[in-house]
Design a protein around this motif. Structure first.
Motif, PDB file in Angstrom:
ATOM      1  N   CYS A 241     -72.377 -18.990 -69.033  1.00  0.00           N
ATOM      2  CA  CYS A 241     -73.585 -18.484 -68.369  1.00  0.00           C
ATOM      3  C   CYS A 241     -74.771 -18.407 -69.329  1.00  0.00           C
ATOM      4  CB  CYS A 241     -73.309 -17.118 -67.741  1.00  0.00           C
ATOM      5  SG  CYS A 241     -72.197 -17.215 -66.321  1.00  0.00           S
ATOM      6  N   SER A 242     -74.500 -18.156 -70.599  1.00  0.00           N
ATOM      7  CA  SER A 242     -75.592 -18.051 -71.578  1.00  0.00           C
ATOM      8  C   SER A 242     -76.301 -19.391 -71.782  1.00  0.00           C
ATOM      9  CB  SER A 242     -75.070 -17.536 -72.912  1.00  0.00           C
ATOM     10  OG  SER A 242     -74.332 -18.537 -73.601  1.00  0.00           O
ATOM     11  N   LYS A 243     -75.625 -20.486 -71.458  1.00  0.00           N
ATOM     12  CA  LYS A 243     -76.165 -21.833 -71.715  1.00  0.00           C
ATOM     13  C   LYS A 243     -76.726 -22.512 -70.472  1.00  0.00           C
ATOM     14  CE  LYS A 243     -73.131 -22.459 -75.636  1.00  0.00           C
ATOM     15  NZ  LYS A 243     -71.916 -23.063 -76.148  1.00  0.00           N
TER      16      LYS A 243
ATOM     17  N   ILE B 228     -73.838 -11.415 -75.630  1.00  0.00           N
ATOM     18  CA  ILE B 228     -73.386 -12.117 -76.841  1.00  0.00           C
ATOM     19  C   ILE B 228     -73.945 -11.450 -78.087  1.00  0.00           C
ATOM     20  CG2 ILE B 228     -73.619 -14.292 -78.119  1.00  0.00           C
ATOM     21  CD1 ILE B 228     -73.274 -15.712 -75.339  1.00  0.00           C
ATOM     22  N   GLU B 229     -75.208 -11.051 -78.029  1.00  0.00           N
ATOM     23  CA  GLU B 229     -75.805 -10.348 -79.178  1.00  0.00           C
ATOM     24  C   GLU B 229     -75.111  -9.009 -79.429  1.00  0.00           C
ATOM     25  OE1 GLU B 229     -78.012 -11.503 -81.438  1.00  0.00           O
ATOM     26  OE2 GLU B 229     -77.719 -13.378 -80.331  1.00  0.00           O
TER      27      GLU B 229
ATOM     28  N   ILE C 247     -68.993 -15.724 -70.040  1.00  0.00           N
ATOM     29  CA  ILE C 247     -70.241 -15.285 -70.683  1.00  0.00           C
ATOM     30  C   ILE C 247     -70.895 -16.421 -71.460  1.00  0.00           C
ATOM     31  CG2 ILE C 247     -71.234 -13.678 -72.388  1.00  0.00           C
ATOM     32  CD1 ILE C 247     -68.884 -11.731 -71.510  1.00  0.00           C
ATOM     33  N   GLU C 248     -70.111 -17.145 -72.236  1.00  0.00           N
ATOM     34  CA  GLU C 248     -70.646 -18.254 -73.031  1.00  0.00           C
ATOM     35  C   GLU C 248     -71.240 -19.321 -72.117  1.00  0.00           C
ATOM     36  OE1 GLU C 248     -71.699 -19.707 -76.660  1.00  0.00           O
ATOM     37  OE2 GLU C 248     -70.450 -17.924 -76.450  1.00  0.00           O
TER      38      GLU C 248
ATOM     39  N   ARG D 225     -78.069 -15.416 -66.758  1.00  0.00           N
ATOM     40  CA  ARG D 225     -78.189 -16.091 -68.062  1.00  0.00           C
ATOM     41  C   ARG D 225     -78.745 -15.132 -69.109  1.00  0.00           C
ATOM     42  NH1 ARG D 225     -82.266 -20.941 -68.156  1.00  0.00           N
ATOM     43  NH2 ARG D 225     -83.640 -19.206 -67.625  1.00  0.00           N
ATOM     44  N   ASN D 226     -79.792 -14.441 -68.738  1.00  0.00           N
ATOM     45  CA  ASN D 226     -80.437 -13.502 -69.650  1.00  0.00           C
ATOM     46  C   ASN D 226     -79.437 -12.455 -70.153  1.00  0.00           C
ATOM     47  OD1 ASN D 226     -83.172 -12.197 -70.569  1.00  0.00           O
ATOM     48  ND2 ASN D 226     -81.931 -10.557 -69.706  1.00  0.00           N
ATOM     49  N   ASN D 227     -78.694 -11.852 -69.225  1.00  0.00           N
ATOM     50  CA  ASN D 227     -77.758 -10.791 -69.594  1.00  0.00           C
ATOM     51  C   ASN D 227     -76.559 -11.333 -70.365  1.00  0.00           C
ATOM     52  OD1 ASN D 227     -79.522  -9.053 -68.377  1.00  0.00           O
ATOM     53  ND2 ASN D 227     -78.278  -8.724 -66.553  1.00  0.00           N
ATOM     54  N   ALA D 228     -76.150 -12.565 -70.074  1.00  0.00           N
ATOM     55  CA  ALA D 228     -75.070 -13.183 -70.851  1.00  0.00           C
ATOM     56  C   ALA D 228     -75.493 -13.307 -72.315  1.00  0.00           C
ATOM     57  CB  ALA D 228     -74.697 -14.547 -70.273  1.00  0.00           C
ATOM     58  N   ASN D 229     -76.725 -13.734 -72.538  1.00  0.00           N
ATOM     59  CA  ASN D 229     -77.221 -13.849 -73.911  1.00  0.00           C
ATOM     60  C   ASN D 229     -77.322 -12.480 -74.591  1.00  0.00           C
ATOM     61  OD1 ASN D 229     -77.752 -16.693 -74.650  1.00  0.00           O
ATOM     62  ND2 ASN D 229     -78.923 -16.652 -72.757  1.00  0.00           N
TER      63      ASN D 229
END
Length: 188
Positions: A68-70, A103-104, A65-66, A96-100
């Motif tokens: 993919c978020s970047k 995280i939230e 997840i981390e 990427r969008n869903n990974a971020n």
């Protein structure tokens, strides 16, 4: 051994049916993988997506997840061009969008699983369908979860996708009652 009809004789589909489908998971990385694959399926067959699953794992570092978020826009274009995945750029960008967004949610709820499983009081819904034809494509609950995920900024999370996703992570057991993998028939 009896099983649901939908996997047919396809070995990849049978393995997914027997080992993963409707098996409860609270592992955020696996949940993210299933959300990604279900979103990629939109308009396609599940067999098409499963046949590309290993490429998805490679492209997205096993759905870290981390990581993919970047991913940058250039990273996403590279993945589109160099991996055997669904080539739809908006679907790729949704990873990427869903990974971020996950995280939230993890910051607020401790895990993505906690956020999702609260909808079913942390217990899977066990349905008792006699044949595959009765299994719905969406439900009132999948519509609600879809709506809530969209509010949280998720993409490719319509109610049909979310119902399949709920099955994929075991929030719902939709094996037909004669299937050896239905909750009431499992030996473990």
């Amino acid at each position: 051994m009896e099983r649901c009809l939908w996997p047919g004789n396809n070995p990849v589909m049978v393995e997914y049916h027997d080992k993963e489908w409707c098996v409860p998971s609270e592992d955020d990385q696996y949940i993210f993988e299933m959300l990604t694959l279900e979103g990629a399926q939109a308009g396609l067959s599940w067999n098409t997506v499963l046949s590309k699953r290993n490429s998805y794992k490679e492209a997205f570092h096993h759905f870290d997840i981390e990581y993919c978020s970047k991913l940058s826009d250039n990273d996403l274009l590279y993945i589109k061009e160099n991996y055997s995945i669904i080539k739809h750029l908006k679907k790729i960008d949704s990873v990427r969008n869903n990974a971020n967004a996950i995280i939230e949610i993890q910051r607020e709820y401790g895990s993505f699983a906690n956020f999702l499983w609260k909808y079913v009081n942390h217990q899977p819904i066990i349905n008792h369908w006699e044949t595959d034809q009765y299994i719905p494509a969406e439900t009132k609950l999948s519509k609600q979860i879809s709506k809530d995920l969209k509010k949280e900024g998720f993409k490719f999370v319509g109610p049909v996708i979310i119902y399949s996703f709920m099955q994929a992570i075991g929030m719902v057991d939709d094996h037909i009652t004669s299937c050896s993998y239905h909750t009431k028939n499992r030996k473990n």
